[in-house]
Design an enzyme around this catalytic site. Structure first.
Site, short mmCIF file in Angstrom:
data_model
loop_
_atom_site.label_atom_id
_atom_site.label_comp_id
_atom_site.label_asym_id
_atom_site.label_seq_id
_atom_site.Cartn_x
_atom_site.Cartn_y
_atom_site.Cartn_z
N HIS A 38 31.07 -38.53 64.18
CA HIS A 38 32.26 -39.21 63.66
C HIS A 38 31.92 -40.62 63.17
CE1 HIS A 38 35.19 -36.12 64.63
NE2 HIS A 38 34.55 -35.94 65.78
N GLU A 43 44.16 -27.98 42.77
CA GLU A 43 42.93 -27.19 42.65
C GLU A 43 42.15 -27.34 43.95
OE1 GLU A 43 42.34 -25.21 40.15
OE2 GLU A 43 44.16 -25.88 39.10
N ARG A 66 42.75 -31.28 72.40
CA ARG A 66 41.31 -31.27 72.72
C ARG A 66 41.05 -32.04 74.02
NH1 ARG A 66 37.51 -31.27 67.33
NH2 ARG A 66 38.59 -29.57 66.26
N ASN A 71 44.89 -31.79 67.32
CA ASN A 71 43.73 -32.42 67.97
C ASN A 71 44.07 -33.06 69.31
OD1 ASN A 71 42.14 -33.53 64.88
ND2 ASN A 71 41.83 -31.66 66.05
N ASP A 89 35.41 -32.42 57.23
CA ASP A 89 35.01 -31.41 58.21
C ASP A 89 33.49 -31.40 58.41
OD1 ASP A 89 35.48 -29.42 60.02
OD2 ASP A 89 35.66 -27.82 58.54
N ARG A 139 37.38 -29.62 50.71
CA ARG A 139 37.04 -29.46 52.12
C ARG A 139 35.53 -29.30 52.23
NH1 ARG A 139 40.10 -26.50 57.00
NH2 ARG A 139 38.57 -26.95 58.61
N ARG A 199 39.66 -23.12 54.50
CA ARG A 199 41.02 -23.12 55.04
C ARG A 199 41.72 -24.41 54.66
NH1 ARG A 199 38.02 -21.48 59.47
NH2 ARG A 199 38.08 -23.58 60.36
N TRP A 237 27.39 -31.70 62.60
CA TRP A 237 26.31 -32.60 62.17
C TRP A 237 25.62 -33.18 63.41
CZ3 TRP A 237 24.98 -37.67 62.84
CH2 TRP A 237 24.08 -38.23 61.93
N ASN A 243 31.79 -33.08 61.21
CA ASN A 243 31.21 -34.19 61.96
C ASN A 243 30.55 -33.71 63.27
OD1 ASN A 243 32.17 -36.50 60.26
ND2 ASN A 243 34.17 -35.70 60.85
#
Length: 240
Positions: free
Chosen positions: A34, A204, A68, A65, A17, A185, A191, A22, A19
């Site tokens: 990406h 975990e 999109r 996705n 998560d 994540r 999430r 950034w 990209n």
């Protein structure tokens, strides 16, 4: 440094998560994020392989996705084709096995052929298995397993009372994936986002603030150190 005698998790999953954020922070097009994220994935996969992790599963493109904007989807699929064409030899040379999990029928014929070539070229590698979740959704995967099991019942191969956790696991997209040990994540989001819902029952969870393109091997080790601190009881009471 990680200690050699520490209990390295067998199966690690990462939601890649950040990209887009950034790229936005640098006034760059989203696809630039990406591209950098793909470079990070190469680095982390090699690092995890060196640590002895057997399975690394990453969330690359969800079923959601597809909703999109078309230009975004086209750019990402173009990047995917580039890597499927140009990274095969490096993957083979690094003893990495690659599997693609998800609804392949939604992908183009060209991409599906490139996937089959990569999986075939890397299938005998004995190092880490990199599973890339592509056109994937956790709920969709469970629906897929239920449909397969329903067909088995309809054919008389399986009785309803024989359906158990093992039979569901055996009918998921990638049945050989073991239960998830560690879920990571990036980007600070906390999430699950419909990822590996069946497999992460006792995983975990570690959430890190770094955006994925900035994620390093040291950050991966930080997540592992957090994993080592956890007491995994699987519903039992330790010492009872």
């Amino acid at each position: 440094m990680l200690l050699a005698d520490q209990n390295i998790p067998q199966h690690v999953a990462i939601v890649l998560d950040g990209n887009g954020r950034w790229a936005k922070r640098r006034n760059l097009p989203t696809i630039s994020g990406h591209r950098e994220g793909a470079k990070t994935l190469k680095t982390i996969t090699k690092h995890a392989n060196q640590l002895g992790i057997k399975f690394l599963t990453v969330f690359a493109f969800s079923t959601e996705n597809w909703k999109r904007p078309q230009f975004w989807v086209d750019e990402l699929m173009g990047l995917l084709k580039f890597y499927l064409k140009n990274e095969v030899q490096e993957i083979v040379d690094n003893n990495i096995r690659v599997k693609i999990m998800g609804r392949r029928e939604h992908l183009s014929e060209e991409i599906n052929n490139l996937i089959l070539n990569l999986e075939d070229r890397s299938c005998h590698n004995t190092g880490i298995t990199l599973s890339i979740a592509l056109s994937y959704g956790g709920r969709d995967e469970i629906v897929y397993a239920c449909q397969k099991i329903a067909n088995l019942v309809h054919q008389g191969v399986l009785r309803p009372e024989e359906i158990d956790e093992a039979s569901i696991s055996a009918n998921l997209f990638e049945p050989e994936l073991p239960p998830l040990d560690l879920f990571i994540r990036t980007s600070g989001e906390m999430r699950i986002s419909n990822f590996l819902l069946w497999q992460l029952a006792y995983a975990e969870l570690v959430f890190l603030p770094k955006l994925w393109p900035d994620f390093t091997s040291e950050d991966f080790d930080l997540a592992l150190k957090e994993f080592f601190k956890r007491e995994r009881r699987y519903g039992a009471i330790i010492g009872s």
